[in-house]
Design a protein around this motif. Sequence first.
Motif: not given
Length: 111
Positions: A26, A30, A54-56, A58, A68, A80, A82
């Motif tokens: 991950k 990033y 901070d990141y997501d 999915n 973010y 944000s 995507y």
Amino acid sequence: MSNNLKILSIFILLILLSGCMTKSHKENIYNKAVPIATEYMKTNYNSDVFFTRDYDINDPVDSAIVLYGYLIEDEDITFSLYMNHKTYKVNFVMGPQALMDKKVNSEDVGP
């Protein structure tokens, strides 16, 4: 437990585990995404930005990483971004109207 239920449970468990990523994987995603996203924001919004840590991601639901950040000129303007983490193409940016008003270009940036 019946044999069919055991097989189904094992199958579902394998599917769920196959989509899990390690923390280092991950972080690699990033680290590759941030410079591309920074260039995208510079090119398409004429803005210098800072992306927080901070990141997501999915995965396995889809191939998106959500970054973010905020504008360096105004930290109150947050957004944000995507991005598809397999192609590193930006899908879209969400933020306040003050950011959307800065949009100057709609060309894609990415490898």
